[in-house]
Motif scaffolding. Structure first.
Motif, mmCIF file in Angstrom:
data_model
loop_
_atom_site.group_PDB
_atom_site.id
_atom_site.type_symbol
_atom_site.label_atom_id
_atom_site.label_comp_id
_atom_site.label_asym_id
_atom_site.label_seq_id
_atom_site.Cartn_x
_atom_site.Cartn_y
_atom_site.Cartn_z
ATOM 1 N N GLY A 153 -19.063 12.115 -4.401
ATOM 2 C CA GLY A 153 -19.583 11.351 -5.531
ATOM 3 C C GLY A 153 -19.713 12.194 -6.780
ATOM 4 O O GLY A 153 -19.358 11.747 -7.892
ATOM 5 N N GLU A 154 -20.223 13.419 -6.636
ATOM 6 C CA GLU A 154 -20.382 14.304 -7.794
ATOM 7 C C GLU A 154 -19.028 14.686 -8.385
ATOM 8 O O GLU A 154 -18.860 14.716 -9.616
ATOM 9 N N ALA B 71 -17.485 11.850 -10.284
ATOM 10 C CA ALA B 71 -18.170 11.602 -11.560
ATOM 11 C C ALA B 71 -17.973 12.739 -12.556
ATOM 12 O O ALA B 71 -18.375 12.615 -13.724
ATOM 13 N N HIS C 173 -13.657 8.301 -2.762
ATOM 14 C CA HIS C 173 -14.028 9.003 -3.988
ATOM 15 C C HIS C 173 -12.741 9.451 -4.689
ATOM 16 O O HIS C 173 -11.918 10.152 -4.095
#
Length: 436
Positions: free
Chosen positions: A303-304, A307, A346
């Motif tokens: 997720g990081e 993003a 992701h």
């Protein structure tokens, strides 16, 4: 000058090598000694724990992937230390069937090459005098490997220890100490082995406890006396062909698996390393002439990374004019997407079309010998590279051109060939050294 050394080994994995190793490093350090740690084999997690315990960088020594000259050079890291301790991998004699550059990768080969005797850690739970038969067999397996003695682990009681010692005395095996079972100093584990040192919040406490524990139950003076002189010269870091003059290196909790000897070798060749953190949404330095993404745990930070727009865009722009290479986790982060173990997709940087999944887990493990069909930073087509692969991801899509012909230590073809597109290249194996 290179000091005397020992190899901490065992009959099998999971018997307590790391606990003893960390305890010895911590205990000797507390006593004012400089101990140089090494790791036998391609493990890239243990050395960080060694460094935390000893205060010195630990270096991998791998007889399958490295020739004697390279190992001799790397042993130069011990110059000025008081003692060398090398932690073995798996069981003492466990290696591949076919020898590589200077051995099969077994810790026993490293012992024979260096002259360092072995301290054998024995898990004696569930047995008593019978443990002596195991120790005797190991001591007589190879004439070019010396077993200095044993440390008994997971001892149930003083009576149990006494019975095991009786057996060892009967066959002439020296006992350096006996460790009762104690869970509070066991290092946490994950699917690739130990959790990374920087992810272990209680690391200082674990090392301090291990040092105190080992000092209380092991004869440190006898251990030190048992060490023997190193047969190899130890000339210092061997220059390694760097991937560039100025190397942008991804370096954080998601991208941390790079062998210290490679970084030292790049620097010895005159290269400059420019670290950056994808997790902090940093892009590679624009002044760099290549970018290297090591392995790690990108699936835990999907997720990081998805993003991190500045990182992803910066990496794409960098790759338009300069080479970008990824190993394992770095390779996956260069792909189109990573699917985590919960099935969540992701989006990654998209330099390659690779899509990998941890929802469908399959272990990939072993040495790799690759012959490049296209260049990677630092190596041209036809170069032969030795490395190691260990991951649980499954390839769902790999539409780009193959990067290399890859075989395992037995010469059998490996389907994970790596891939290439434009200036972007990636492999599932971690580079250790060029093949001769």
């Amino acid at each position: 000058m290179i000091p005397d050394g020992l190899i901490i080994s065992a009959p099998a994995s999971g018997t307590g090598k790391t606990t003893l190793m960390l305890g010895l490093l911590g205990a000797f350090r507390a006593a004012g000694l400089e101990v140089q740690p090494f790791k036998s084999g391609p493990d890239y997690i243990d050395p960080a724990f060694h460094r935390a315990a000893s205060g010195r960088f630990s270096v991998n020594l791998d007889t399958w992937a490295m020739g004697e000259d390279r190992i001799s050079g790397l042993i130069g890291a011990a110059d000025g230390a008081d003692l060398v301790l090398a932690e073995g991998s798996m069981g003492l004699f466990d290696g591949v069937a076919q020898a590589g550059e200077s051995g099969t990768g077994a810790s026993a080969d490293l012992s024979a090459l260096t002259g360092w005797p072995v301290v054998l850690v024995l898990d004696v739970s569930g047995q008593a005098q019978s443990a002596a038969a195991v120790a005797l067999g190991f001591s007589q397996m190879r004439q070019d490997v010396s077993v200095a003695g044993v440390v008994l682990n997971r001892v149930a009681s003083p009576r149990h220890e006494a019975l095991v010692r009786v057996g060892m005395e009967a066959v002439g095996i020296r006992v350096f100490g006996a460790l009762p079972r104690r869970a509070s100093i066991e290092v946490p584990e994950r699917h690739l082995g130990l959790v990374q040192a920087e992810e272990t919040p209680e690391l200082d406490r674990i090392i301090a406890d291990a040092a105190e524990f080992v000092a209380a139950h092991v004869d440190l003076d006898a251990i030190r006396v048992a060490a023997a002189g190193t047969r190899l010269v130890g000339s210092g870091p061997v220059a390694v062909i760097p991937p560039g003059q100025r190397i942008a290196l991804a370096r954080d909790a998601a991208f941390s698996f790079v062998y210290p000897h490679l970084l030292d070798g790049w620097r010895a060749a005159g290269a400059e390393i420019l670290p950056f953190s994808p997790l902090a949404d940093e892009a590679p330095d624009e002044s760099a002439d290549c970018c290297w993404l090591p392995g790690g745990y990108p699936e835990l930070h999907g997720g990081e990374l998805a993003a991190a727009a500045r990182f992803r865009q910066g990496l794409r722009q960098f790759s338009e004019t300069r080479p970008v290479h990824g190993e394992c986790g770095g390779y996956m982060a260069m792909g189109a997407a990573i699917i985590d173990r919960e099935g969540v997709r992701h989006e990654m940087a998209g330099l390659l079309g690779l899509v990998t999944s941890y929802e469908k887990r399959k272990m990939h493990l072993g040495y790799r010998l690759a012959e490049l069909s296209a260049p990677v930073p630092g190596h041209g087509p036809g170069a032969r590279l030795r490395g190691h692969e260990f991951h649980y991801s499954t390839i769902l899509d790999q539409p780009d051109m193959a990067l290399a012909r890859v075989v395992d230590a037995n010469g059998d073809t490996v389907p994970e060939t790596g891939s290439r597109r434009g200036h972007a290249t990636g492999t599932f194996f971690h580079l250790i050294a060029e093949a001769t």
